[in-house]
Every structure is written in structure tokens, then in C-alpha cells.
Design a protein around this motif. Structure first.
Motif, mmCIF file in Angstrom:
data_model
loop_
_atom_site.group_PDB
_atom_site.id
_atom_site.type_symbol
_atom_site.label_atom_id
_atom_site.label_comp_id
_atom_site.label_asym_id
_atom_site.label_seq_id
_atom_site.Cartn_x
_atom_site.Cartn_y
_atom_site.Cartn_z
ATOM 1 N N LEU A 26 0.814 -1.219 0.000
ATOM 2 C CA LEU A 26 0.000 0.000 0.000
ATOM 3 C C LEU A 26 0.850 1.274 0.000
ATOM 4 O O LEU A 26 0.300 2.369 0.025
ATOM 5 N N ASN A 27 2.166 1.131 -0.013
ATOM 6 C CA ASN A 27 3.064 2.289 -0.005
ATOM 7 C C ASN A 27 2.778 3.233 1.157
ATOM 8 O O ASN A 27 2.663 4.452 0.986
ATOM 9 N N LEU A 28 2.662 2.671 2.333
ATOM 10 C CA LEU A 28 2.422 3.465 3.533
ATOM 11 C C LEU A 28 3.684 4.223 3.913
ATOM 12 O O LEU A 28 4.800 3.784 3.640
ATOM 13 N N THR A 29 3.497 5.362 4.565
ATOM 14 C CA THR A 29 4.649 6.118 5.056
ATOM 15 C C THR A 29 5.240 5.394 6.266
ATOM 16 O O THR A 29 4.590 4.534 6.879
ATOM 17 N N ALA A 30 6.434 5.777 6.643
ATOM 18 C CA ALA A 30 7.064 5.199 7.833
ATOM 19 C C ALA A 30 6.212 5.470 9.072
ATOM 20 O O ALA A 30 6.065 4.591 9.940
ATOM 21 N N ASP A 31 5.635 6.657 9.162
ATOM 22 C CA ASP A 31 4.770 6.989 10.303
ATOM 23 C C ASP A 31 3.533 6.104 10.335
ATOM 24 O O ASP A 31 3.134 5.617 11.393
ATOM 25 N N GLU A 32 2.911 5.895 9.184
ATOM 26 C CA GLU A 32 1.727 5.035 9.127
ATOM 27 C C GLU A 32 2.077 3.606 9.535
ATOM 28 O O GLU A 32 1.352 2.984 10.319
ATOM 29 N N ARG A 33 3.170 3.088 9.007
ATOM 30 C CA ARG A 33 3.597 1.731 9.376
ATOM 31 C C ARG A 33 3.848 1.645 10.873
ATOM 32 O O ARG A 33 3.458 0.669 11.525
ATOM 33 N N GLY A 34 4.484 2.659 11.439
ATOM 34 C CA GLY A 34 4.766 2.669 12.868
ATOM 35 C C GLY A 34 3.504 2.674 13.698
ATOM 36 O O GLY A 34 3.379 1.926 14.676
ATOM 37 N N VAL A 35 2.539 3.513 13.339
ATOM 38 C CA VAL A 35 1.268 3.584 14.067
ATOM 39 C C VAL A 35 0.543 2.245 13.985
ATOM 40 O O VAL A 35 0.061 1.719 14.993
ATOM 41 N N ILE A 36 0.461 1.689 12.802
ATOM 42 C CA ILE A 36 -0.228 0.409 12.627
ATOM 43 C C ILE A 36 0.426 -0.676 13.470
ATOM 44 O O ILE A 36 -0.253 -1.430 14.175
ATOM 45 N N GLU A 37 1.735 -0.749 13.440
ATOM 46 C CA GLU A 37 2.435 -1.794 14.182
ATOM 47 C C GLU A 37 2.267 -1.625 15.696
ATOM 48 O O GLU A 37 2.040 -2.601 16.412
ATOM 49 N N ILE A 38 2.337 -0.401 16.183
ATOM 50 C CA ILE A 38 2.131 -0.147 17.616
ATOM 51 C C ILE A 38 0.721 -0.559 18.035
ATOM 52 O O ILE A 38 0.533 -1.270 19.022
#
Length: 142
Positions: A26-38
Motif C-alpha cells: 500500500l506504499n504506507l509512510t514510515a509513520d503510518e507503518r509505525g502507528v499500525i504496528e504499535i
């Protein structure tokens, strides 16, 4: 995306890895990936630690759907319900005291509540259902 896995710490770790791999297209930003993972780590580990605390053979189901401006998540389990059948109240821990007096835990639900939208919990028969949305960065309002 749909994952079904045992309610065990190592299975949660593998499910997190699989989720993040599946969402990478989905080409998520690093911030989006971080939020999702947390958020996923907090939610899934809470299920293992609390919903299945006394039931070692539980299963967790994770569903993720792409919406126009967000990702919609559903987590299902057959463990014990949340206390009083409701989400915990949103609390803020005081962090202004000496380091040795800071709490070790209790931040998980606050993080989940701060980082998601449309957080909703329901207990139906023997099943817990937690729904939430994570808004994608290009649609967030500052």
C-alpha cells in the motif's frame, strides 16, 4: 487481508510480521507503518495476556480492509470479555515525577485510543469484537 492464528506471544509476533508484509504493497509512510504496528501489537498482545489469560488454546482473527482514506481493522476472539463489557476509560498517566516512580505499564489502551478512530468494542455470545480505523497520513487534518 484476513489472518487467523493461535493466541500465543510468538504467533502474535508472526502475525504482526505477516500483517506488515501484507500492508507493504500500500506504499504506507514510515509513520503510518509505525502507528499500525504499535496499535496492532498492543491490541493483539492484550488479547493474549487478558482475554486468554486462563485459556491457552485460543484463536485470534484479524481482518484489515482498505478504505478510501484509512484502514479498517477488526479483531475477533473467544476469550473473556473486557471488564464491565466496555472499553477502558481513556486516561492520561502523569509523567512529571521522578523516573523511578513512573508506572511500568498501563499505557496500551491510551495509545490505542490516541492512535485510532472509531474504536468500538462489543461482546456477542462468546465472541469479542474490536473495530477501529487508522487514518492514512495524506488525509489527516493538522
Amino acid at each position: 487481508m484476513r489472518l487467523v492464528f493461535p493466541a500465543r506471544p510468538m504467533a502474535v509476533r508472526r502475525a504482526l510480521q505477516a500483517s506488515m508484509t501484507g500492508l507493504s504493497r500500500l506504499n504506507l509512510t514510515a509513520d503510518e507503518r509505525g502507528v499500525i504496528e504499535i496499535v496492532l501489537a498492543e491490541v493483539l498482545n492484550n488479547v493474549v495476556e487478558h482475554a486468554y489469560d486462563h485459556h491457552k488454546d485460543g484463536v485470534i482473527e484479524l481482518q484489515v480492509r482498505r478504505m478510501q482514506d484509512s484502514l479498517s481493522f477488526t479483531v475477533l476472539d473467544d476469550g473473556v470479555p473486557l471488564p464491565k463489557g466496555n472499553l477502558p476509560e481513556h486516561t492520561r498517566n502523569k509523567l512529571d515525577g521522578p523516573v523511578e516512580e513512573l508506572p511500568e505499564g498501563g499505557f496500551g489502551w491510551s495509545l490505542i485510543q490516541d492512535l485510532t478512530r472509531d474504536l468500538h468494542y462489543v461482546r456477542s455470545d462468546v465472541r469479542n469484537r474490536l473495530d477501529f480505523t487508522i487514518v492514512l497520513a495524506d488525509t489527516r487534518i493538522s
